[in-house]
Design a protein around this motif. Sequence first.
Motif, PDB file in Angstrom:
ATOM      1  N   ARG A   1      61.081  38.565  -0.427  1.00  0.00           N
ATOM      2  CA  ARG A   1      61.811  37.305  -0.252  1.00  0.00           C
ATOM      3  C   ARG A   1      61.557  36.622   1.091  1.00  0.00           C
ATOM      4  NH1 ARG A   1      67.979  38.586  -1.942  1.00  0.00           N
ATOM      5  NH2 ARG A   1      68.102  36.320  -1.687  1.00  0.00           N
ATOM      6  N   CYS A   2      61.107  37.366   2.086  1.00  0.00           N
ATOM      7  CA  CYS A   2      61.019  36.808   3.446  1.00  0.00           C
ATOM      8  C   CYS A   2      59.643  37.007   4.091  1.00  0.00           C
ATOM      9  CB  CYS A   2      62.100  37.427   4.332  1.00  0.00           C
ATOM     10  SG  CYS A   2      63.750  37.484   3.621  1.00  0.00           S
ATOM     11  N   PRO A   3      58.557  36.680   3.406  1.00  0.00           N
ATOM     12  CA  PRO A   3      57.231  36.903   4.011  1.00  0.00           C
ATOM     13  C   PRO A   3      56.909  35.892   5.116  1.00  0.00           C
ATOM     14  CG  PRO A   3      57.004  35.786   1.909  1.00  0.00           C
ATOM     15  CD  PRO A   3      58.464  36.118   2.049  1.00  0.00           C
ATOM     16  N   MET A   4      56.087  36.325   6.055  1.00  0.00           N
ATOM     17  CA  MET A   4      55.665  35.444   7.154  1.00  0.00           C
ATOM     18  C   MET A   4      54.881  34.246   6.638  1.00  0.00           C
ATOM     19  SD  MET A   4      54.536  37.971  10.264  1.00  0.00           S
ATOM     20  CE  MET A   4      55.745  38.888  11.211  1.00  0.00           C
ATOM     21  N   LYS A   5      54.078  34.467   5.617  1.00  0.00           N
ATOM     22  CA  LYS A   5      53.221  33.384   5.128  1.00  0.00           C
ATOM     23  C   LYS A   5      54.029  32.220   4.563  1.00  0.00           C
ATOM     24  CE  LYS A   5      52.596  35.458   0.555  1.00  0.00           C
ATOM     25  NZ  LYS A   5      51.613  35.956  -0.426  1.00  0.00           N
ATOM     26  N   ASP A   6      55.264  32.503   4.117  1.00  0.00           N
ATOM     27  CA  ASP A   6      56.138  31.448   3.589  1.00  0.00           C
ATOM     28  C   ASP A   6      57.121  30.935   4.635  1.00  0.00           C
ATOM     29  OD1 ASP A   6      54.874  31.743   1.182  1.00  0.00           O
ATOM     30  OD2 ASP A   6      56.430  32.984   0.273  1.00  0.00           O
ATOM     31  N   LYS A   7      56.964  31.366   5.868  1.00  0.00           N
ATOM     32  CA  LYS A   7      57.838  30.940   6.969  1.00  0.00           C
ATOM     33  C   LYS A   7      59.301  31.321   6.724  1.00  0.00           C
ATOM     34  CE  LYS A   7      54.191  28.997   8.719  1.00  0.00           C
ATOM     35  NZ  LYS A   7      53.447  29.687   9.784  1.00  0.00           N
ATOM     36  N   LYS A   8      59.516  32.473   6.083  1.00  0.00           N
ATOM     37  CA  LYS A   8      60.877  32.926   5.797  1.00  0.00           C
ATOM     38  C   LYS A   8      61.229  34.216   6.539  1.00  0.00           C
ATOM     39  CE  LYS A   8      61.082  30.882   1.166  1.00  0.00           C
ATOM     40  NZ  LYS A   8      61.270  31.166  -0.290  1.00  0.00           N
ATOM     41  N   TYR A   9      60.346  34.635   7.429  1.00  0.00           N
ATOM     42  CA  TYR A   9      60.570  35.869   8.196  1.00  0.00           C
ATOM     43  C   TYR A   9      61.562  35.550   9.314  1.00  0.00           C
ATOM     44  CZ  TYR A   9      59.140  40.120  10.794  1.00  0.00           C
ATOM     45  OH  TYR A   9      59.091  41.344  11.460  1.00  0.00           O
ATOM     46  N   ASN A  10      62.862  35.544   8.971  1.00  0.00           N
ATOM     47  CA  ASN A  10      63.865  35.142   9.949  1.00  0.00           C
ATOM     48  C   ASN A  10      65.219  35.781   9.654  1.00  0.00           C
ATOM     49  OD1 ASN A  10      65.058  33.507   7.828  1.00  0.00           O
ATOM     50  ND2 ASN A  10      63.502  31.950   8.280  1.00  0.00           N
ATOM     51  N   LYS A  11      66.153  35.513  10.536  1.00  0.00           N
ATOM     52  CA  LYS A  11      67.492  36.096  10.453  1.00  0.00           C
ATOM     53  C   LYS A  11      68.231  35.613   9.209  1.00  0.00           C
ATOM     54  CE  LYS A  11      71.814  36.384  13.092  1.00  0.00           C
ATOM     55  NZ  LYS A  11      72.493  35.986  14.360  1.00  0.00           N
ATOM     56  N   GLU A  12      68.083  34.337   8.854  1.00  0.00           N
ATOM     57  CA  GLU A  12      68.805  33.769   7.719  1.00  0.00           C
ATOM     58  C   GLU A  12      68.385  34.438   6.407  1.00  0.00           C
ATOM     59  OE1 GLU A  12      69.163  31.439  11.146  1.00  0.00           O
ATOM     60  OE2 GLU A  12      67.304  31.967  10.097  1.00  0.00           O
ATOM     61  N   CYS A  13      67.085  34.629   6.227  1.00  0.00           N
ATOM     62  CA  CYS A  13      66.596  35.267   5.001  1.00  0.00           C
ATOM     63  C   CYS A  13      67.042  36.729   4.951  1.00  0.00           C
ATOM     64  CB  CYS A  13      65.075  35.170   4.936  1.00  0.00           C
ATOM     65  SG  CYS A  13      64.380  35.682   3.349  1.00  0.00           S
ATOM     66  N   ALA A  14      67.004  37.388   6.105  1.00  0.00           N
ATOM     67  CA  ALA A  14      67.459  38.785   6.171  1.00  0.00           C
ATOM     68  C   ALA A  14      68.931  38.887   5.800  1.00  0.00           C
ATOM     69  CB  ALA A  14      67.225  39.341   7.568  1.00  0.00           C
ATOM     70  N   ALA A  15      69.734  37.919   6.256  1.00  0.00           N
ATOM     71  CA  ALA A  15      71.169  37.923   5.951  1.00  0.00           C
ATOM     72  C   ALA A  15      71.409  37.800   4.449  1.00  0.00           C
ATOM     73  CB  ALA A  15      71.860  36.787   6.696  1.00  0.00           C
ATOM     74  N   ALA A  16      70.576  37.003   3.773  1.00  0.00           N
ATOM     75  CA  ALA A  16      70.720  36.834   2.322  1.00  0.00           C
ATOM     76  C   ALA A  16      70.421  38.148   1.598  1.00  0.00           C
ATOM     77  CB  ALA A  16      69.785  35.730   1.830  1.00  0.00           C
ATOM     78  N   VAL A  17      69.412  38.882   2.074  1.00  0.00           N
ATOM     79  CA  VAL A  17      69.074  40.173   1.466  1.00  0.00           C
ATOM     80  C   VAL A  17      70.204  41.176   1.695  1.00  0.00           C
ATOM     81  CG1 VAL A  17      67.443  42.081   1.445  1.00  0.00           C
ATOM     82  CG2 VAL A  17      66.609  39.759   1.747  1.00  0.00           C
ATOM     83  N   ILE A  18      70.730  41.194   2.924  1.00  0.00           N
ATOM     84  CA  ILE A  18      71.832  42.104   3.262  1.00  0.00           C
ATOM     85  C   ILE A  18      73.035  41.835   2.371  1.00  0.00           C
ATOM     86  CG2 ILE A  18      73.530  42.640   5.070  1.00  0.00           C
ATOM     87  CD1 ILE A  18      71.256  42.244   7.114  1.00  0.00           C
ATOM     88  N   LYS A  19      73.347  40.558   2.169  1.00  0.00           N
ATOM     89  CA  LYS A  19      74.493  40.186   1.335  1.00  0.00           C
ATOM     90  C   LYS A  19      74.292  40.618  -0.110  1.00  0.00           C
ATOM     91  CE  LYS A  19      77.273  36.186  -0.065  1.00  0.00           C
ATOM     92  NZ  LYS A  19      77.431  34.710   0.046  1.00  0.00           N
ATOM     93  N   SER A  20      73.080  40.418  -0.640  1.00  0.00           N
ATOM     94  CA  SER A  20      72.815  40.760  -2.038  1.00  0.00           C
ATOM     95  C   SER A  20      72.926  42.257  -2.300  1.00  0.00           C
ATOM     96  CB  SER A  20      71.421  40.268  -2.444  1.00  0.00           C
ATOM     97  OG  SER A  20      70.411  41.018  -1.798  1.00  0.00           O
ATOM     98  N   LEU A  21      72.740  43.065  -1.257  1.00  0.00           N
ATOM     99  CA  LEU A  21      72.813  44.521  -1.408  1.00  0.00           C
ATOM    100  C   LEU A  21      74.193  45.065  -1.082  1.00  0.00           C
ATOM    101  CD1 LEU A  21      69.362  45.517   0.132  1.00  0.00           C
ATOM    102  CD2 LEU A  21      69.980  45.420  -2.277  1.00  0.00           C
ATOM    103  N   GLY A  22      75.120  44.178  -0.731  1.00  0.00           N
ATOM    104  CA  GLY A  22      76.488  44.601  -0.462  1.00  0.00           C
ATOM    105  C   GLY A  22      76.655  45.383   0.823  1.00  0.00           C
ATOM    106  N   LEU A  23      75.779  45.166   1.803  1.00  0.00           N
ATOM    107  CA  LEU A  23      75.872  45.870   3.087  1.00  0.00           C
ATOM    108  C   LEU A  23      76.808  45.122   4.043  1.00  0.00           C
ATOM    109  CD1 LEU A  23      72.083  46.695   3.490  1.00  0.00           C
ATOM    110  CD2 LEU A  23      73.903  48.357   3.053  1.00  0.00           C
ATOM    111  N   ASP A  24      77.338  45.833   5.001  1.00  0.00           N
ATOM    112  CA  ASP A  24      78.260  45.250   5.981  1.00  0.00           C
ATOM    113  C   ASP A  24      77.459  44.539   7.071  1.00  0.00           C
ATOM    114  OD1 ASP A  24      80.151  44.697   8.004  1.00  0.00           O
ATOM    115  OD2 ASP A  24      81.404  46.380   7.355  1.00  0.00           O
ATOM    116  N   ALA A  25      77.376  43.215   6.986  1.00  0.00           N
ATOM    117  CA  ALA A  25      76.571  42.430   7.932  1.00  0.00           C
ATOM    118  C   ALA A  25      77.097  42.537   9.364  1.00  0.00           C
ATOM    119  CB  ALA A  25      76.531  40.971   7.485  1.00  0.00           C
ATOM    120  N   LYS A  26      78.421  42.615   9.528  1.00  0.00           N
ATOM    121  CA  LYS A  26      79.008  42.690  10.873  1.00  0.00           C
ATOM    122  C   LYS A  26      78.644  44.003  11.564  1.00  0.00           C
ATOM    123  CE  LYS A  26      82.925  39.579  10.036  1.00  0.00           C
ATOM    124  NZ  LYS A  26      84.402  39.434  10.024  1.00  0.00           N
TER     125      LYS A  26
END
Length: 658
Positions: A315-340
């Motif tokens: 979901r967050c490859p460098m080639k698509d310019k998605k290698y960032n905190k926002e994309c990582a947060a979306a993955v964390i949320k989808s897996l039900g992990l505690d972001a805080k």
Amino acid sequence: MESHGSITLKLFLGFLILSLNVHTSVSRFVVEKNSLMVTSPEKIKGSHDSAIGNFGIPQYGGSMAGAVTYPKENRKGCREFGDFGISFKAKPGALPNFVLVDRGDCFFALKVWNAQKAGASAVLVADDIEEALITMDTPEEDISSAKYIENITIPSALIDKSFGETLKKSLSGGEMVNVNLDWREAVPHPDDRVEYELWTNSNDECGVKCDMLMAFVKEFRGPAQILEKGGYTQFTPHYITWYCPMTFTLSRQCKSQCINHGRYCAPDPEQDFSSGYEGKDVVLENLRQLCVFKVANESKKPWVWWDYVTDFQIRCPMKDKKYNKECAAAVIKSLGLDAKKIEKCMGDPDADADNPVLKEEQDAQVGKGSRGDVTILPTLVVNNRQYRGKLEKGAVLKAICSGFEETTEPAVCLSGDVETNECLDNNGGCWQDKTANVTACKDTFRGRVCECPLVDGVQFKGDGYSHCEVSGPGKCKINNGGCWHESKDGHTYSACLDSENGKCQCPPGFKGDGVKSCVVRRVEKITTAELIFKLIRSRTRVCVNTDIDECKERKACQCSECSCKDTWGSYECTCSGDLLYIRDHDTCISKTATEVRSAWAAVWVILIGLAMAGGGAYLVYKYRLRSYMDSEIRAIMAQYMPLDSQSEVPNHVNDERA
């Protein structure tokens, strides 16, 4: 402005000083070995060490017997043996051939690849100088070599120069040399649990090795999670970082590649400081992945790390310019992990202080016990021994399984059938519609994937992680297309339109958004007389006041002896005395008895004919008027309330049948 050469030199010096500081007196590189036993001829029989090649597939936990052969031509193996008409394919019933080649002139991997193509079952590379054994590694970021390295499936080993000469001498004398390669002790197997670790990197633009690493993580996720969930293994991910020497901490290069004032650094992904991502972006994501593992481990679900890393790659490859905190947060949320908790674990990257998580990683890079320093990326360590060979699911699984005490291996080590069942836990972090019991999570041999499903011939569209919506013909069959619906008085009212781009639309007589609600339009209570009055007033074509008074208008019955009486839609004319009214001539005439009888007969014939014609006309008129009135009444009532007949409107209402 600094030149490119100056930048490269500073980086080189910086990392050179780092290497000298980190790998001081205790620094060492441990060569992983396997045993090579010569079984014949008798005079050279014995055991020898050989260094396992870091490509191909070593037979961890097993052994392999073969006959050594030394080619007459192309002895360094740098060219294809087929060019010389040489084949190493074993004859039926004979031992497999182990090809002996000399070191030099080309990559180790190319020698092995050429021998494999010619039919060799294993390759022994004889060193050309007297030195301690080294590990044969793959070429660094060589795109052309990557095409054959990933296809090498046979094991290989480096032997020292003197032992190589001994083998060549025996072969030149016409003797048959048989050897046995043994990997059974290459990995310690003290108990029923295996501890292993993977030194990896989140950078997906670092060349061939990174591509191979990413492919391995996706492929090995399923078996890794089965082993971890069953308590058979203890897995730990690690990430290599460097630090910037004090002299350069304020330089542009260190600021762009490091966090915490030069303490933790990674190379620039594109090796271009003027554009793209920076080395510190990689360090931050490495740190985030370490914290994902730490938080998941605290919740007794360490295997979730494999889900996060795999999903982040997708979901967050460098080639698509998605290698960032926002994309990582979306993955964390989808897996039900505690972001805080993950954010707290990462700490402050701008602080002039040590980061406890990354400091521990730097300390772990230095070898302890039987494990050497981690200098090759990626590196797999099984029971404190560095794995050597191709980073491939089957080969790695075999190495891990060889680390179990005999008879304690889990079922996954005894069967190739691996069922991950990841979708059972938190739906695998994928989209789902609990109401319709539809999910985008799909278990596969290599782990779960998130793909919008095809249900009963109806395709869902979306990213599979956070959004899927039904689309195309037949969509109303699946949860009513996500639109409002309601059953009432034996009928089902629906806002779904069964078309490709049809939006939810309330049916006639209802109002609302069509998705969450549709309500009946306001009903005005009126009497039947009022309804008929409204009909008459609104439809000028039907009006009871338009009847013509033929008597008043003197359009009939105008003779002097005639007496006129008006009726609905007609008139009645009579004559005075013993006179007979002739309607066709609008006149009264006298008559004799014979004439009267004849006249009366004619009159009765006329009257009967008129009665029949009038009766028929009346029936037709009554039927047409009533039908017309019914249709007009229905049209008016449709403006105030939904009628039962609306159940016939296509794709909106369907009769419920028992």
